[in-house]
Design a protein around this motif. Structure first.
Motif, short mmCIF file in Angstrom:
data_model
loop_
_atom_site.label_atom_id
_atom_site.label_comp_id
_atom_site.label_asym_id
_atom_site.label_seq_id
_atom_site.Cartn_x
_atom_site.Cartn_y
_atom_site.Cartn_z
N GLN A 238 6.53 -13.54 2.33
CA GLN A 238 6.58 -12.80 3.59
C GLN A 238 7.97 -12.79 4.19
O GLN A 238 8.35 -11.84 4.88
CB GLN A 238 5.55 -13.37 4.55
CG GLN A 238 4.12 -13.13 4.09
CD GLN A 238 3.08 -13.65 5.05
OE1 GLN A 238 3.33 -14.54 5.86
NE2 GLN A 238 1.88 -13.09 4.97
N ALA A 239 8.77 -13.84 3.95
CA ALA A 239 10.15 -13.84 4.43
C ALA A 239 10.97 -12.79 3.69
O ALA A 239 11.91 -12.21 4.24
CB ALA A 239 10.76 -15.23 4.24
N TRP A 240 10.63 -12.53 2.43
CA TRP A 240 11.35 -11.57 1.61
C TRP A 240 10.91 -10.13 1.89
O TRP A 240 11.72 -9.22 1.94
CB TRP A 240 11.15 -11.91 0.14
CG TRP A 240 11.88 -11.05 -0.83
CD1 TRP A 240 13.20 -11.10 -1.14
CD2 TRP A 240 11.32 -9.99 -1.62
NE1 TRP A 240 13.51 -10.15 -2.09
CE2 TRP A 240 12.37 -9.46 -2.40
CE3 TRP A 240 10.04 -9.46 -1.75
CZ2 TRP A 240 12.17 -8.40 -3.30
CZ3 TRP A 240 9.84 -8.42 -2.65
CH2 TRP A 240 10.90 -7.91 -3.41
N HIS A 241 9.61 -9.92 2.09
CA HIS A 241 9.08 -8.57 2.32
C HIS A 241 7.88 -8.68 3.26
O HIS A 241 6.75 -8.89 2.83
CB HIS A 241 8.65 -7.95 0.99
CG HIS A 241 8.42 -6.46 1.04
ND1 HIS A 241 7.79 -5.84 2.09
CD2 HIS A 241 8.75 -5.48 0.15
CE1 HIS A 241 7.73 -4.54 1.86
NE2 HIS A 241 8.31 -4.29 0.69
N PRO A 242 8.09 -8.55 4.58
CA PRO A 242 7.01 -8.77 5.55
C PRO A 242 5.81 -7.86 5.36
O PRO A 242 4.70 -8.22 5.76
CB PRO A 242 7.70 -8.51 6.90
CG PRO A 242 9.15 -8.68 6.64
CD PRO A 242 9.38 -8.25 5.23
N ASP A 243 6.00 -6.68 4.77
CA ASP A 243 4.89 -5.74 4.62
C ASP A 243 4.11 -5.93 3.33
O ASP A 243 3.07 -5.29 3.13
CB ASP A 243 5.41 -4.29 4.67
CG ASP A 243 6.02 -3.94 6.02
OD1 ASP A 243 5.53 -4.48 7.03
OD2 ASP A 243 6.97 -3.14 6.06
N ALA A 244 4.59 -6.78 2.44
CA ALA A 244 3.89 -7.00 1.17
C ALA A 244 2.73 -7.97 1.37
O ALA A 244 2.75 -8.82 2.26
CB ALA A 244 4.85 -7.55 0.12
N ARG A 245 1.73 -7.81 0.53
CA ARG A 245 0.56 -8.68 0.57
C ARG A 245 0.55 -9.55 -0.68
O ARG A 245 0.81 -9.07 -1.77
CB ARG A 245 -0.73 -7.85 0.65
CG ARG A 245 -0.84 -7.06 1.95
CD ARG A 245 -0.97 -7.99 3.15
NE ARG A 245 -0.99 -7.27 4.42
CZ ARG A 245 0.07 -7.11 5.18
NH1 ARG A 245 1.24 -7.60 4.80
NH2 ARG A 245 -0.02 -6.47 6.33
N ALA B 121 0.84 -1.19 0.00
CA ALA B 121 0.00 0.00 0.00
C ALA B 121 0.88 1.24 0.00
O ALA B 121 1.83 1.35 0.77
CB ALA B 121 -0.90 0.00 1.23
N THR B 122 0.56 2.18 -0.87
CA THR B 122 1.27 3.45 -0.93
C THR B 122 0.25 4.58 -0.86
O THR B 122 -0.81 4.51 -1.49
CB THR B 122 2.10 3.59 -2.22
OG1 THR B 122 1.24 3.50 -3.36
CG2 THR B 122 3.14 2.48 -2.30
#
Length: 307
Positions: free
Chosen positions: A150-157, A106-107
């Motif tokens: 999620q391991a690569w980018h915890p905030d990504a969905r 989200a941006t």
């Protein structure tokens, strides 16, 4: 609960008396957001009430029972590549029907002070995450499982899509590479020609094994009197490494194609360099060659290689 539904503590003791509302208000920024989003219908005027978004009848939801684990066909193709019993084409074929996860974040697109004097997010966009390859080319990361994303980018969905749809997203983002599971034990890169083929749901042949390029190479050799032969081979960038250092014969970011060039003996260094430059220009100007070859490396063979 709205003001019209809330009554005072003594409302039950006087059944004939009108209910007296209690002056309770939501915070202004929440109230403003609810007013904008709490519509009874969607943007097409269809009511939300009673709508069932589950099941195979809804084209937007193909993964109702998805457990977030890697697609079994993709896992098998990668295992075969590692063992030497499979190749890049097998992995590409598995991706044509595999479910992948595209990461989005989200941006804030628009913000400010709302009508109640509170800071609020007026608009938020969901944006794809992009990365850059070692050579600077833009790439779209996708993942075979939710855990790896999620391991690569915890905030990504995670957004679940089939492989061709992930490739279409990469094309739309003007990415040159589709990178599957970056940062994981095994990362596989789909280069531009393979990515376009996946997006178009057609078979892909790596340029180093593509016999349809032979006439192009032959024409380029015939056009230059100092070139005596051209031989295609996999480039050094085809191979990739797993997290434990093992080399696998596919999934690298490039160079994808190596052309071994044989030249007439007795040429000076300047003449050798000029011949290779001419060859690069001729091949680069060929539309079919440019579409089928992601990255090219030229090398000398024969007597010219020792000159």
């Amino acid at each position: 609960m709205s003001e019209a539904d809330a009554t005072g503590p003594d409302a039950g003791s006087a059944p004939d008396a009108p209910a007296r509302p209690i002056g309770r208000h939501l915070p202004g920024h929440i109230e403003a957001a609810l007013r904008r989003s709490g519509q009874p219908t969607d943007s097409a005027g269809q009511p939300w009430a009673g709508r069932d978004l589950a099941g195979g009848g809804n084209p937007l939801h193909n993964f109702d029972q998805d457990d977030g684990e890697p697609d079994s066909g993709y896992v098998a193709a990668i295992a075969a590549l590692k063992s030497g019993t499979g190749d890049e084409v097998d992995v590409h074929r598995a991706l044509a029907s595999a479910r992948l996860f595209v990461p989005v974040v989200a941006t804030l697109a628009d913000g400010g002070i709302g009508e109640h004097g509170f800071a609020e997010d007026k608009e938020a966009d969901m944006a794809l995450v992009s990365i850059k390859a070692p050579d600077g080319r833009p790439a779209l990361p996708v993942f075979s499982s939710v855990d790896r994303l999620q391991a690569w980018h915890p905030d990504a969905r995670p957004v679940a899509v089939f492989g061709p749809r992930a490739a279409l997203s990469a094309v739309a983002e003007k990415a040159q590479l589709l990178v599957i599971d970056p940062g994981a034990e095994t990362t596989f890169v789909v280069r531009r020609p393979g990515m376009w083929a996946l997006a178009q749901q057609r078979e892909w042949t790596p340029s180093y094994a593509d016999e349809s390029l032979l006439p192009v190479l032959q024409a380029a050799a015939d056009a230059d009197p100092v070139i005596t032969g051209l031989a295609a081979a996999p480039g050094p960038g085809v191979a990739s490494r797993t997290g434990d250092g093992a080399v696998i014969p596919g999934g690298g970011p490039g160079p994808e194609l190596r052309l071994n060039v044989s030249l007439r003996p007795g040429l000076s260094q300047d003449q050798l360099a000029a011949a290779l430059q001419r060859l690069q220009r001729v091949l680069g100007a060929d539309v079919e060659f440019a579409a089928r070859v992601d990255s090219l490396e030229l090398g000398l063979q024969g007597p010219a290689a020792q000159a």
